[in-house]
Scaffold this motif. Structure first.
Motif, PDB file in Angstrom:
ATOM      1  N   UNK A 167       0.820  -1.205   0.000  1.00 50.70           N
ATOM      2  CA  UNK A 167       0.000   0.000   0.000  1.00 50.70           C
ATOM      3  C   UNK A 167       0.861   1.266   0.000  1.00 50.70           C
ATOM      4  N   UNK A 168       1.975   1.223   0.702  1.00 56.94           N
ATOM      5  CA  UNK A 168       2.861   2.383   0.774  1.00 56.94           C
ATOM      6  C   UNK A 168       3.474   2.748  -0.567  1.00 56.94           C
ATOM      7  N   UNK A 169       3.924   1.764  -1.320  1.00 58.70           N
ATOM      8  CA  UNK A 169       4.557   2.068  -2.610  1.00 58.70           C
ATOM      9  C   UNK A 169       3.538   2.324  -3.707  1.00 58.70           C
ATOM     10  N   UNK A 170       2.281   1.937  -3.500  1.00 55.68           N
ATOM     11  CA  UNK A 170       1.273   2.182  -4.529  1.00 55.68           C
ATOM     12  C   UNK A 170       0.461   3.443  -4.256  1.00 55.68           C
ATOM     13  N   UNK A 210       1.276   6.926   2.423  1.00 54.58           N
ATOM     14  CA  UNK A 210       0.623   7.128   3.715  1.00 54.58           C
ATOM     15  C   UNK A 210       0.641   8.608   4.046  1.00 54.58           C
ATOM     16  N   UNK A 211      -0.520   9.147   4.449  1.00 53.40           N
ATOM     17  CA  UNK A 211      -0.667  10.546   4.798  1.00 53.40           C
ATOM     18  C   UNK A 211      -1.002  10.668   6.278  1.00 53.40           C
ATOM     19  N   UNK A 212      -0.526  11.746   6.898  1.00 54.87           N
ATOM     20  CA  UNK A 212      -0.835  12.011   8.297  1.00 54.87           C
ATOM     21  C   UNK A 212      -0.870  13.523   8.501  1.00 54.87           C
ATOM     22  N   UNK A 213      -1.959  14.027   9.068  1.00 56.40           N
ATOM     23  CA  UNK A 213      -2.075  15.454   9.330  1.00 56.40           C
ATOM     24  C   UNK A 213      -1.971  15.692  10.825  1.00 56.40           C
ATOM     25  N   UNK A 221       0.139  20.709   9.529  1.00 56.67           N
ATOM     26  CA  UNK A 221       1.049  20.220   8.496  1.00 56.67           C
ATOM     27  C   UNK A 221       0.705  18.788   8.142  1.00 56.67           C
ATOM     28  N   UNK A 222       0.945  18.446   6.886  1.00 59.28           N
ATOM     29  CA  UNK A 222       0.654  17.130   6.346  1.00 59.28           C
ATOM     30  C   UNK A 222       1.968  16.426   6.048  1.00 59.28           C
ATOM     31  N   UNK A 223       2.124  15.220   6.549  1.00 60.51           N
ATOM     32  CA  UNK A 223       3.315  14.407   6.287  1.00 60.51           C
ATOM     33  C   UNK A 223       2.933  13.271   5.344  1.00 60.51           C
ATOM     34  N   UNK A 246       4.911   2.929   6.252  1.00 57.35           N
ATOM     35  CA  UNK A 246       3.960   3.170   7.340  1.00 57.35           C
ATOM     36  C   UNK A 246       4.661   3.241   8.693  1.00 57.35           C
ATOM     37  N   UNK A 247       5.576   2.324   8.955  1.00 55.00           N
ATOM     38  CA  UNK A 247       6.227   2.266  10.263  1.00 55.00           C
ATOM     39  C   UNK A 247       7.071   3.513  10.518  1.00 55.00           C
ATOM     40  N   UNK A 248       7.778   3.993   9.501  1.00 50.23           N
ATOM     41  CA  UNK A 248       8.582   5.209   9.671  1.00 50.23           C
ATOM     42  C   UNK A 248       7.698   6.423   9.938  1.00 50.23           C
ATOM     43  N   UNK A 249       6.556   6.512   9.264  1.00 51.58           N
ATOM     44  CA  UNK A 249       5.635   7.618   9.487  1.00 51.58           C
ATOM     45  C   UNK A 249       5.047   7.570  10.895  1.00 51.58           C
ATOM     46  N   UNK A 250       4.724   6.384  11.343  1.00 49.22           N
ATOM     47  CA  UNK A 250       4.184   6.209  12.688  1.00 49.22           C
ATOM     48  C   UNK A 250       5.229   6.596  13.743  1.00 49.22           C
ATOM     49  N   UNK A 251       6.471   6.143  13.563  1.00 52.18           N
ATOM     50  CA  UNK A 251       7.541   6.482  14.505  1.00 52.18           C
ATOM     51  C   UNK A 251       7.797   7.988  14.541  1.00 52.18           C
TER      52      UNK A 251
END
Length: 180
Positions: free
Chosen positions: A76-79, A82-85, A132-134, A139-144
């Motif tokens: 899912x990450x490469x296709x 992952x977004x996080x606000x 801000x939007x990341x 997924x794991x790196x974004x969560x960390x």
């Protein structure tokens, strides 16, 4: 709808190629590549390699289901990515982005700069500069990273100030009350 249209435009613009998986038996790593980069997944020790085939030997299901979850998140990450606000709540709090640094002003004596890797992208709201939007393909790196950012300025349970996710609700505690 608009996010789906945006993703489809990006896919058309970059001449979308399907996802590819490469297996490196000597390292016990699977590389998944797609439009938004590549992710690496390490095979757990319960997998046995024989003549370019993978066999699974374990009495417990936990390790296989964990691997399956990591694989799905990587695909899912490469296709899609992952977004996080996130949002800064507090008087005088702001965030800025320069080159690969995310700079926070959260009431400390100096600003706090955070280096982002190349697979991260950041977009800051122009009006308030508190949201801000990341974006990341892992997924794991974004969560960390989000956990680390929340530790910069934890939420104050009395005032509600600090770093929070965009739709996170805060249940405030009642402060001291006078005896009148």
């Amino acid at each position: 709808r608009s996010l789906k249209k945006l993703i489809m435009l990006i896919l058309k613009k970059k001449r979308y190629n399907p996802i590819s998986c490469n297996f490196y038996p000597e390292l016990k790593i699977i590389k998944i590549s797609g439009i938004f980069g590549s992710n690496f997944i390490k095979l757990p020790n319960v997998f046995v390699l024989e003549k370019k085939k993978i066999f699974y030997f374990s009495k417990t299901k936990g390790s296989f289901s964990k691997f399956q979850k990591e694989f799905c998140l990587a695909v899912l990450g490469v296709s899609c990515g992952w977004f996080l606000t996130m949002e800064l709540v507090g008087r005088g709090f702001s965030v800025s982005f320069q080159k690969n640094f995310l700079i926070f002003n959260v009431g400390l004596s100096h600003g706090f700069a955070l280096f982002l890797k190349n697979n991260f992208q950041c977009q800051i709201e122009q009006k308030k500069k508190t949201k801000f939007l990341l974006f990341c393909n892992n997924y794991q790196e974004l969560k960390d990273l989000s956990v680390f950012i929340k530790k910069i300025k934890p939420l104050n349970v009395y005032k509600g100030s600090g770093v929070k996710f965009e739709n996170e609700t805060i249940k405030l505690k009642i402060g001291k009350q006078s005896g009148n």
